[in-house]
Design a protein around this motif. Structure first.
Motif, PDB file in Angstrom:
ATOM      1  N   TYR A  20      -2.803  -0.426  -9.089  1.00 13.17           N
ATOM      2  CA  TYR A  20      -3.462  -0.809  -7.832  1.00 13.17           C
ATOM      3  C   TYR A  20      -4.538  -1.855  -8.106  1.00 13.17           C
ATOM      4  CZ  TYR A  20      -6.488  -0.585  -3.762  1.00 13.17           C
ATOM      5  OH  TYR A  20      -7.252  -0.915  -2.666  1.00 13.17           O
ATOM      6  N   THR A  42      -0.965   5.353  -2.285  1.00  5.19           N
ATOM      7  CA  THR A  42      -2.007   5.410  -1.265  1.00  5.19           C
ATOM      8  C   THR A  42      -1.898   6.706  -0.472  1.00  5.19           C
ATOM      9  OG1 THR A  42      -2.037   2.993  -1.082  1.00  5.19           O
ATOM     10  CG2 THR A  42      -2.961   4.253   0.762  1.00  5.19           C
ATOM     11  N   VAL A  78       1.455   2.265  -7.222  1.00  8.43           N
ATOM     12  CA  VAL A  78       0.447   2.407  -6.167  1.00  8.43           C
ATOM     13  C   VAL A  78       0.792   3.626  -5.325  1.00  8.43           C
ATOM     14  CG1 VAL A  78      -0.534   1.324  -4.116  1.00  8.43           C
ATOM     15  CG2 VAL A  78      -0.003  -0.066  -6.135  1.00  8.43           C
ATOM     16  N   LEU A 112      -5.000   4.837   4.499  1.00  6.97           N
ATOM     17  CA  LEU A 112      -5.497   3.483   4.709  1.00  6.97           C
ATOM     18  C   LEU A 112      -5.932   3.369   6.161  1.00  6.97           C
ATOM     19  CD1 LEU A 112      -6.000   0.657   3.567  1.00  6.97           C
ATOM     20  CD2 LEU A 112      -3.677   0.039   4.272  1.00  6.97           C
ATOM     21  N   ASP A 137      -3.853   6.979  -7.666  1.00  6.39           N
ATOM     22  CA  ASP A 137      -3.315   6.043  -8.648  1.00  6.39           C
ATOM     23  C   ASP A 137      -3.691   6.483 -10.052  1.00  6.39           C
ATOM     24  OD1 ASP A 137      -2.563   4.365  -6.457  1.00  6.39           O
ATOM     25  OD2 ASP A 137      -4.623   3.672  -6.360  1.00  6.39           O
ATOM     26  N   ALA A 185       0.809  -1.221   0.000  1.00  2.72           N
ATOM     27  CA  ALA A 185       0.000   0.000   0.000  1.00  2.72           C
ATOM     28  C   ALA A 185       0.838   1.264   0.000  1.00  2.72           C
ATOM     29  CB  ALA A 185      -0.933  -0.002   1.208  1.00  2.72           C
ATOM     30  N   LEU A 207      -4.980  -5.722  -2.196  1.00  4.28           N
ATOM     31  CA  LEU A 207      -5.069  -5.015  -0.917  1.00  4.28           C
ATOM     32  C   LEU A 207      -5.943  -5.801   0.058  1.00  4.28           C
ATOM     33  CD1 LEU A 207      -4.406  -2.005   0.367  1.00  4.28           C
ATOM     34  CD2 LEU A 207      -6.892  -1.973   0.357  1.00  4.28           C
ATOM     35  N   ARG A 238      -9.692   3.210   1.824  1.00  2.45           N
ATOM     36  CA  ARG A 238      -8.437   3.421   1.116  1.00  2.45           C
ATOM     37  C   ARG A 238      -8.606   4.593   0.155  1.00  2.45           C
ATOM     38  NH1 ARG A 238      -5.557   3.362  -4.173  1.00  2.45           N
ATOM     39  NH2 ARG A 238      -3.400   3.066  -3.535  1.00  2.45           N
ATOM     40  N   TYR A 239      -7.885   5.673   0.398  1.00  4.18           N
ATOM     41  CA  TYR A 239      -7.819   6.786  -0.539  1.00  4.18           C
ATOM     42  C   TYR A 239      -6.498   6.694  -1.299  1.00  4.18           C
ATOM     43  CZ  TYR A 239     -11.762   9.309   1.650  1.00  4.18           C
ATOM     44  OH  TYR A 239     -12.996   9.698   2.112  1.00  4.18           O
ATOM     45  N   GLY A 240      -6.533   7.114  -2.556  1.00  2.00           N
ATOM     46  CA  GLY A 240      -5.321   7.020  -3.348  1.00  2.00           C
ATOM     47  C   GLY A 240      -5.228   8.088  -4.424  1.00  2.00           C
TER      48      GLY A 240
END
Length: 364
Positions: free
Chosen positions: A345, A59, A57, A62, A340, A45, A350, A336-338
């Motif tokens: 991802y 992140t 990835v 999380l 990407d 992550a 995950l 989960r914020y990202g």
């Protein structure tokens, strides 16, 4: 101790052991987890972040809730615990949740024609709320993004000719199928729901309805939800919540619409959200649409979209890696914020690592 007192004592212990954890102003915390499984999760992550190329990835946040307690939280980039993060299409699931409160108030039915509340759909009078919630309006919508902007209905809606009144723009599309017969993912369908909500609850209540109906009862005080120039919430894309606040939505869904002693969402609404759309033709590795939520179901011979997660897992998902996962059987809620950009991802990867690190049951 007498037999009677002993029985009372054992009963009190049993009740205490089964007491539910609910967040107050802050989440209560559970036992911290360490070990190789957590290290494997973090290596996936939170790899070394390349902010120049935006590859791999990336992140931003999380967070893991187990049985109503915060057991893991980590942030990266500019995001912190106090940052309302853009949720992108998680906004669709949020609008479905807000609508669920109005449904519980008896203000509309799933089979009601949407034109009853949104007259701009007069050319499509057969579209029902169930159709829109299933992304099955039958409107000839093209949900393309950066890779095909010239053909993209959603790019035009959000940024060019449709951005001032997104629902009206969507209502002007021609039909390609009868409503309720075929799945075609559409941000326009979600914005039609937001426009209909205005008449469902009345214009005087609309501007603060998501807060009064949903956010405030859950203890969410810092949500932001942008509206277009017509005053309609952009249900497709533009809600912002902190990771901790989004986890409250997940806990509400994990517990079948109940918050403390209050049934905030009707159970039949939750069942509808989590039931696969009957008109969906399964695709390998693709999450299955429910009522503006995504399901981990194996349909029509296809495998589960996230094979390393239980079949009861479901999620709200957004562009560039935003995700709210709910796994009721494991009592887990995962935010989960990202950021990407290249598709590297993977939801299943995950979830597999989160389950190995945090599930109470031993994973095979």
């Amino acid at each position: 101790m007498s037999k009677g007192l002993s029985l009372i004592f054992m009963l009190l212990l049993s009740l205490s052991a089964h007491a539910e954890n609910w967040p107050a102003e802050q989440w209560s915390t559970g036992p911290k987890v360490t070990g190789p499984a957590l290290e494997a999760l973090e290596s996936y992550a939170f790899p070394t972040r390349d902010d120049d190329t935006r590859q791999g990835v990336r992140t931003d946040a999380l967070l893991v809730i187990r049985d109503g307690q915060l057991i893991y939280e980590r942030y990266a980039g500019p995001t912190t615990a106090d940052t309302p993060h853009l949720t992108w299409s998680i906004s669709k699931s949020l609008m479905a949740t807000v609508l669920g409160v109005a449904y519980g108030e008896g203000l509309f039915k799933l089979q009601d024609p949407v034109v009853k509340f949104y007259p701009a759909l007069e050319n499509h009078p057969a579209i029902t709320f169930a159709d829109l919630l299933h992304w099955a309006s039958g409107l000839d919508w093209q949900e393309d993004y950066e890779y095909a902007p010239l053909k993209s209905s959603v790019v035009a809606m959000l940024y060019t000719r449709g951005h001032r009144d997104m629902a009206a723009y969507t209502a002007g599309f021609e039909a390609y199928a009868e409503p309720g017969q075929a799945f075609r993912y559409s941000s326009g369908d979600s914005n039609l729901l937001a426009a209909a909500l205005k008449a469902i609850v009345g214009p005087d209540r609309y501007a603060d309805y998501p807060w009064r109906a949903l956010f405030e009862p859950l203890g969410i005080h810092h949500a932001v939800w942008e509206a277009d120039a017509s005053g309609t919430f952009v249900a497709s894309s533009y809600a912002y919540l902190t990771a901790r606040d989004l986890a409250r939505i997940g806990l509400l869904m994990a517990r079948d619409g109940r918050w403390g002693g209050r049934q905030l969402l009707p159970r039949d609404w939750i069942a509808f959200n989590r039931e696969p759309f009957a008109g969906y033709k399964a695709h390998q590795d693709a999450a299955v649409p429910g009522g503006q939520w995504w399901l981990n179901r194996a349909l029509d011979g296809a495998t589960q979209p996230w094979p390393d997660a239980p079949a009861d897992a479901f999620a709200a998902l957004g562009h560039w890696g935003q995700a709210l996962y709910v796994i009721p059987g494991e009592k887990l809620v995962i935010v989960r914020y990202g950021d990407d950009r290249d598709g590297s991802y993977q939801h299943n990867e995950l979830l597999k690592r989160v389950l190995k690190a945090f599930a109470e049951k031993v994973q095979p």
